[in-house]
Write a protein that holds these residues in place. Structure first.
Motif, short mmCIF file in Angstrom:
data_model
loop_
_atom_site.label_atom_id
_atom_site.label_comp_id
_atom_site.label_asym_id
_atom_site.label_seq_id
_atom_site.Cartn_x
_atom_site.Cartn_y
_atom_site.Cartn_z
N SER A 289 0.82 -1.20 0.00
CA SER A 289 0.00 0.00 0.00
C SER A 289 0.86 1.26 0.00
O SER A 289 1.86 1.33 0.71
CB SER A 289 -0.89 0.01 1.25
OG SER A 289 -1.43 1.30 1.47
N PRO A 290 0.47 2.28 -0.76
CA PRO A 290 1.22 3.55 -0.74
C PRO A 290 1.26 4.18 0.65
O PRO A 290 2.22 4.86 1.00
CB PRO A 290 0.43 4.44 -1.70
CG PRO A 290 -0.38 3.52 -2.54
CD PRO A 290 -0.68 2.34 -1.68
N TRP A 291 0.22 3.94 1.44
CA TRP A 291 0.04 4.70 2.68
C TRP A 291 0.90 4.16 3.82
O TRP A 291 1.03 4.83 4.84
CB TRP A 291 -1.43 4.71 3.07
CG TRP A 291 -2.33 4.69 1.89
CD1 TRP A 291 -3.32 3.79 1.62
CD2 TRP A 291 -2.32 5.59 0.77
NE1 TRP A 291 -3.92 4.07 0.42
CE2 TRP A 291 -3.33 5.17 -0.13
CE3 TRP A 291 -1.56 6.70 0.44
CZ2 TRP A 291 -3.59 5.82 -1.32
CZ3 TRP A 291 -1.82 7.35 -0.77
CH2 TRP A 291 -2.82 6.91 -1.63
N ILE A 292 1.44 2.96 3.68
CA ILE A 292 2.33 2.46 4.73
C ILE A 292 3.73 2.22 4.20
O ILE A 292 4.58 1.68 4.89
CB ILE A 292 1.77 1.18 5.39
CG1 ILE A 292 1.62 0.04 4.38
CG2 ILE A 292 0.45 1.46 6.06
CD1 ILE A 292 1.22 -1.28 5.02
N GLY A 293 3.97 2.63 2.94
CA GLY A 293 5.33 2.65 2.43
C GLY A 293 5.83 1.37 1.80
O GLY A 293 7.03 1.23 1.59
N ASN A 294 4.94 0.44 1.47
CA ASN A 294 5.43 -0.81 0.86
C ASN A 294 4.82 -1.03 -0.53
O ASN A 294 4.43 -2.13 -0.89
CB ASN A 294 5.18 -2.01 1.76
CG ASN A 294 3.70 -2.28 2.03
OD1 ASN A 294 2.85 -1.45 1.74
ND2 ASN A 294 3.41 -3.43 2.60
N VAL A 295 4.78 0.04 -1.30
CA VAL A 295 4.36 -0.05 -2.70
C VAL A 295 5.62 -0.07 -3.56
O VAL A 295 6.59 0.63 -3.29
CB VAL A 295 3.42 1.12 -3.07
CG1 VAL A 295 4.10 2.45 -2.90
CG2 VAL A 295 2.89 0.97 -4.47
N ALA A 296 5.61 -0.92 -4.59
CA ALA A 296 6.80 -1.10 -5.44
C ALA A 296 6.80 -0.06 -6.56
O ALA A 296 6.16 -0.22 -7.60
CB ALA A 296 6.81 -2.51 -6.03
N MET A 297 7.56 1.04 -6.33
CA MET A 297 7.62 2.15 -7.27
C MET A 297 9.04 2.34 -7.78
O MET A 297 10.02 2.00 -7.12
CB MET A 297 7.18 3.44 -6.57
CG MET A 297 5.70 3.51 -6.24
SD MET A 297 4.67 3.84 -7.68
CE MET A 297 5.10 5.55 -8.05
N SER A 298 9.15 2.92 -8.97
CA SER A 298 10.46 3.25 -9.54
C SER A 298 10.90 4.65 -9.17
O SER A 298 11.96 5.10 -9.58
CB SER A 298 10.42 3.12 -11.07
OG SER A 298 9.53 4.07 -11.63
N GLU A 320 11.93 -4.52 -3.93
CA GLU A 320 12.00 -5.14 -2.61
C GLU A 320 10.66 -5.10 -1.90
O GLU A 320 10.43 -5.82 -0.92
CB GLU A 320 13.05 -4.44 -1.74
CG GLU A 320 12.68 -3.04 -1.33
CD GLU A 320 13.79 -2.30 -0.58
OE1 GLU A 320 13.56 -1.90 0.57
OE2 GLU A 320 14.88 -2.15 -1.16
N GLN A 321 9.73 -4.28 -2.39
CA GLN A 321 8.40 -4.21 -1.78
C GLN A 321 7.43 -5.24 -2.34
O GLN A 321 6.27 -5.29 -1.91
CB GLN A 321 7.82 -2.80 -1.97
CG GLN A 321 8.66 -1.68 -1.41
CD GLN A 321 8.76 -1.72 0.11
OE1 GLN A 321 8.22 -2.60 0.76
NE2 GLN A 321 9.47 -0.76 0.68
N MET A 322 7.86 -6.06 -3.26
CA MET A 322 6.99 -7.10 -3.81
C MET A 322 6.73 -8.17 -2.74
O MET A 322 7.62 -8.57 -2.00
CB MET A 322 7.62 -7.73 -5.04
CG MET A 322 7.73 -6.80 -6.23
SD MET A 322 6.13 -6.36 -6.94
CE MET A 322 5.63 -7.93 -7.67
N ASN A 323 5.49 -8.65 -2.70
CA ASN A 323 5.13 -9.71 -1.78
C ASN A 323 5.54 -11.09 -2.30
O ASN A 323 5.62 -12.05 -1.53
CB ASN A 323 3.62 -9.70 -1.53
CG ASN A 323 3.19 -8.48 -0.75
OD1 ASN A 323 3.88 -8.03 0.15
ND2 ASN A 323 2.04 -7.93 -1.11
#
Length: 570
Positions: A289-298, A320-323
């Protein structure tokens, strides 16, 4: 019963006949659309019903939700602390105290809807919750659905104080420097573990289906007649069947089975009619989720007071944020693709979308599905890049956007969480439509209230709930927005042959509106009153459905229903 319905205008969402005077209904089906005279000729003995609505439209469709899971999670005995009810942390503390005051000492408590960004407070951990609740077992669900927080009493009940467990596949427990658990869990497999001790107790205190009944009515009041369960597991089957059999049931449900369940690929059978309840796909969470900082963005999270307040680590985290690893995604697709299920992957960030689209392309080629009408889905994709939408169109992927992410968090995304060139473009609706895609919208309850007209307005105006403008170049037309909550949403659920437009042969599902959404100022679309909903040729009697729900026997469904876990992963 044969009826002919009239309104000031009938908006069909059928491009061959966009407007009509009347619609003729026999039993649960539409048999004629057009002039009043034509409808009367088709059904000469039908009752004429003047709905007195300014506009009659096909029932709205929320393409991605969790109604049976969400309802019990946010209704009593649980407490809903989402920002729409408790705007700031002081309001959350007041609700915590209310729960303490009105329950017996030592009783377990459950709360849903904490949002570090909007509540402007760090995510709670065992130590901070202990300071408030003492030795009570307490579970707090993050509004994103991607995190859960518990008191030390829960960790003791689970036996985790002296024996902290390993992280489950697809989830993780936060740890102190010495390896002990700090009371925070991330992603469904870990959150479920933390929720169980509290849920076991709360489940014994009442019927969790009552919360689901109330949440169904919440949808009906918004004009929604079809939606999905995107976190289906076999243990909730009886709950969905019980609700579907109640008189005036307001919702048609399409089920997406969680890939974390061992029976996710099993066939689905039920004595409930398929047009009310059916399983069509398999669901998986690629990133967080974007709101807790674990979204996989470039692109990196910014180092700002906003990200600090949310406990988000600034910088670039990417893959690294991929599940799941790419190999795990490939394995899951190899398992379910040959079975014919519609794959539905949660992917918020552009890195996650790239990896998912790569995995989709490989699996479609391997299993001879390229060029077929597979309609594999990608959910939310708030941080997607422009170039990713033509690629979706090329391989036949259907995107379901979450305008709520922009509506409620847009002011923070633009320049406070991400650089403006990324944050202002969050939810690229214009780019998605321009790629020729059948874009749908969803609210992903309980992450945001089921308000489809708000979704339309926010994507047409590109203004957040505060009224601020972001990414005006991503604005869409009113017609595109309405398609995203009607016929396009039906397409994403593989149900456009039955619902989503007012056409002969389709199910007679309607919403009655107090104004024509094409005729009002675009910044007032969300204020249009919903006068009523019809499902299967009859108006929904909300009192009848609510009363029937009170008589439901307690259903033997698993403990997660009592807490709404897993909730809406957005």
């Amino acid at each position: 019963m044969d009826r002919i319905l009239t309104a000031n205008t009938v908006i069909t969402m059928d491009p061959r006949l966009p407007r009509a005077e009347a619609v003729a209904v026999s039993d649960d089906r539409i048999v004629a659309v057009g002039t009043l005279a034509a409808c009367q000729a088709a059904l000469p003995q039908a009752d004429l019903v003047d709905t007195k609505a300014a506009a009659l439209m096909p029932g709205f469709i929320d393409a991605h939700s969790h109604p049976v899971v969400t309802g019990p999670g946010v209704m009593p005995p649980n407490y809903w602390i989402a920002p729409w009810f408790a705007p700031k942390w002081d309001d959350v503390l007041a609700m915590f105290q209310k729960a303490i005051d009105e329950t017996p000492p030592g009783s377990p408590l459950a709360f849903s809807g904490f949002d570090a960004l909007l509540h402007e407070h760090d995510a709670p951990d065992a130590a901070s919750l202990d300071a408030i609740f003492g030795d009570r077992m307490v579970f707090v669900q993050d509004n994103s659905g991607h995190a859960g927080y518990v008191t030390t009493a829960v960790l003791k009940k689970l036996g985790f104080i002296d024996n902290p467990p390993k992280d489950p596949v697809g989830g993780s427990f936060e740890r102190n420097p010495d390896g002990s658990l700090n009371g925070r869990a991330h992603e469904v497999p870990a959150i479920e573990v933390f929720a169980q001790p509290v849920a076991d107790v709360l489940l014994s205190q009442g019927n969790p289906l009552q919360g689901a009944v109330e949440y169904y009515l919440y949808f009906a009041a918004a004009g929604i007649t079809s939606t999905s369960e995107h976190t289906y597991r076999a243990s909730v089957k009886s709950a969905y069947e019980a609700l579907a059999k109640l008189p005036s049931c307001p919702l048609r449900i399409s089920l997406y089975h969680m890939s974390t369940e061992p029976d996710a690929g099993d066939p689905f059978t039920s004595d409930v009619p398929e047009n009310m309840l059916r399983k069509i796909g398999v669901k998986l969470w690629a990133d967080g989720s974007p709101w807790i900082g674990n979204v996989a963005m470039s692109t990196p999270y910014l180092d700002t007071p906003t990200t600090h307040a949310a406990g988000i680590v600034p910088g670039l985290h990417g893959e690294e944020q991929m599940n799941y690893s790419r190999a795990q995604l490939d394995s899951l697709l190899d398992q379910y693709a040959p079975q014919g299920w519609q794959m539905s992957f949660h992917a918020n960030g552009d890195v996650a979308a790239d990896i998912v689209l790569d995995a989709f392309s490989r699996a479609l080629d391997k299993h001879d599905l390229s060029g077929t009408d597979h309609r594999w889905r990608i959910e939310h994709i708030g941080g997607a890049r422009k170039d990713q939408f033509p690629r979706m169109a090329q391989i036949g992927v259907v995107p379901s956007l979450g305008p709520f992410q922009f509506s409620y968090w847009g002011d923070l995304l633009d320049g406070k969480m991400f650089a403006s060139e990324v944050g202002s473009q969050w939810q690229r609706a214009r780019d998605a439509f321009d790629a020729g895609l059948k874009v749908s919208f969803h609210n992903d309850g309980s992450v945001s209230p089921p308000m489809p007209l708000r979704s339309v307005q926010s994507m047409v105006t590109r203004r957040t709930v505060s009224g601020q403008l972001h990414g005006a170049e991503q604005a869409i037309s009113v017609d595109e927005g309405l398609r995203a909550i009607t016929i396009n949403a039906a397409y994403s659920l593989r149900h456009e042959d039955q619902v989503g437009s007012i056409e002969v042969g389709k199910l007679a599902d309607f919403v009655l509106l107090g104004a024509d959404p094409y005729a009002v100022p675009v910044d007032t679309i969300e204020k249009i009153e919903v006068l009523g909903t019809w499902v299967g040729g009859s108006p929904i009697d909300m009192d009848e459905f609510a009363s029937a729900g009170e008589g439901l026997p307690k259903t033997d469904i698993d403990q997660m229903i009592a807490l709404g876990v897993p909730l809406c992963q957005h």
